[in-house]
Scaffold this motif. Structure first.
Motif, mmCIF file in Angstrom:
data_model
loop_
_atom_site.group_PDB
_atom_site.id
_atom_site.type_symbol
_atom_site.label_atom_id
_atom_site.label_comp_id
_atom_site.label_asym_id
_atom_site.label_seq_id
_atom_site.Cartn_x
_atom_site.Cartn_y
_atom_site.Cartn_z
ATOM 1 N N UNK A 76 0.841 -1.198 0.000
ATOM 2 C CA UNK A 76 0.000 0.000 0.000
ATOM 3 C C UNK A 76 0.876 1.248 0.000
ATOM 4 N N UNK A 77 0.459 2.249 -0.765
ATOM 5 C CA UNK A 77 1.198 3.518 -0.786
ATOM 6 C C UNK A 77 0.799 4.335 0.447
ATOM 7 N N UNK B 281 -3.290 13.271 -1.434
ATOM 8 C CA UNK B 281 -3.850 12.292 -0.508
ATOM 9 C C UNK B 281 -4.617 11.187 -1.228
ATOM 10 N N UNK B 282 -5.138 11.473 -2.412
ATOM 11 C CA UNK B 282 -5.914 10.465 -3.140
ATOM 12 C C UNK B 282 -5.049 9.294 -3.598
ATOM 13 N N UNK B 283 -3.723 9.498 -3.660
ATOM 14 C CA UNK B 283 -2.814 8.423 -4.074
ATOM 15 C C UNK B 283 -2.374 7.550 -2.905
ATOM 16 N N UNK B 284 -2.701 7.976 -1.692
ATOM 17 C CA UNK B 284 -2.164 7.311 -0.510
ATOM 18 C C UNK B 284 -3.261 6.633 0.297
ATOM 19 N N UNK B 285 -2.949 5.423 0.714
ATOM 20 C CA UNK B 285 -3.885 4.657 1.534
ATOM 21 C C UNK B 285 -4.103 5.305 2.892
ATOM 22 N N UNK B 286 -3.019 5.851 3.470
ATOM 23 C CA UNK B 286 -3.062 6.386 4.836
ATOM 24 C C UNK B 286 -1.742 7.088 5.121
#
Length: 243
Positions: free
Chosen positions: A22-23, A81-86
Motif C-alpha cells: 500500500x502507498x 492524498x488520493x494516491x495514498x492509503x493512509x
C-alpha cells in the motif's frame, strides 16, 4: 504554536504486515523507549529533518528541527492524498510524542486521510491521548530481551486498542525461545484469538540471523493452535529498495 521534532517525511510503499504494497505517507518521529537488538532505525533527534521535495522522488531537502505543527500540515498538503492509503505515524516510538500528536492528528483527519500508527505497544497511557484520532494500529509484541519483559504492558495496550483496526507483529530470529513464543500466543489468545498476528522473520542485522524455514513453519503451527489468523510476512521494502 507547538512544535514537534521530525526525522523524515516521505511517500513510499508499506513493506510490513497485512498492508504490504500500500502507498503511504510516512511521518517518522525520533526517540524510542526501547533498544531492540534488531532495530535498524536511527532514533536520535536530528538537528534537521529530511523532507521529500517531491513526494515519491527520494530527493530530500533539510529543514530545521523542531517543526511547528501548522508548518508540518502545510508540508503534508503538498502530497496528493488520493494516491495514498493512509499516513503512517512511525518512529522510533511515536507515542513518546503523544501530547504533540494529540493536536496534530485531528488536523490530519480533517483531510480524510486515515491514520496508521506503528508502535511497540508499551505505552498504553500515551495511547489513550491519541486513540480517538487513530484508524489502524500496527502493534508489536516484543519478545523478552536482556532483562526486559513486556507481557503485562502489552496486554493492557492491546485491550485498549480493540476499538480500532489492530493487528499484531512479532519479530522473530533464529534464537527465539519456544516459551516466549508460547507466552506471546497465549497473551493474544486471552484477549482475542481472532486478531491478525504476523510473524515477521528478522532481516539479518548485527549478527542476528533469520529463522530457518522449518522454524517458521513450526512456529506458525504453534500459534495456529490457539489463534485463527496467523501469517508469515518478511520485511518486503528491504528487497524492493524502498525506504
Amino acid at each position: 504554536m507547538l512544535k514537534i521534532p521530525v526525522t523524515e517525511l516521505f511517500s513510499s510503499i508499506q513493506g510490513e504486515g497485512p498492508y504490504v504494497g500500500a502507498r503511504q505517507i510516512f511521518l517518522r518521529l525520533p526517540k524510542c523507549n526501547l533498544n531492540c537488538p534488531y532495530c535498524d532505525t536511527e532514533t536520535i533527534i536530528p538537528e534537521k529533518c529530511r523532507m521529500e521535495s517531491i513526494p515519491g522522488s527520494k530527493d530530500f531537502r533539510m529543514l530545521k528541527n523542531p517543526i511547528e505543527l501548522n508548518e508540518l500540515i502545510e508540508l503534508l498538503r503538498s502530497y496528493d492524498f488520493s494516491l495514498h492509503h493512509s499516513i503512517s505515524i512511525t518512529g522510533g516510538e511515536p507515542l513518546l510524542w503523544a501530547d504533540e500528536l494529540q493536536l496534530l492528528l485531528p488536523l490530519i483527519r480533517e483531510y480524510n486521510l486515515p491514520v496508521y500508527l506503528e508502535t511497540n505497544g508499551t505505552l498504553p497511557k500515551q495511547l489513550d491521548k491519541i486513540l480517538p484520532f487513530v484508524d489502524i494500529i500496527s502493534m508489536d509484541i516484543k519478545l523478552p530481551f536482556g532483562e526486559k519483559v513486556f507481557w503485562n504492558v502489552h496486554e493492557d495496550f492491546l485491550r485498549k486498542s480493540l476499538s480500532k483496526n489492530v493487528f499484531l507483529k512479532i519479530v522473530v530470529d533464529e534464537k527465539a525461545k519456544l516459551q516466549d513464543l508460547q507466552n506471546a500466543r497465549d497473551l493474544i489468545a486471552n484477549v482475542d484469538p481472532s486478531l491478525l498476528t504476523i510473524l515477521q522473520p528478522v532481516t539479518k542485522i548485527n549478527g542476528i540471523e533469520s529463522p530457518k524455514p522449518r522454524q517458521i513453519l513450526d512456529w506458525q503451527r504453534l500459534f495456529l493452535e490457539k489463534l485463527k489468523n496467523v501469517r508469515v510476512i518478511p520485511q518486503t521494502h528491504v528487497f524492493m529498495g524502498q525506504l
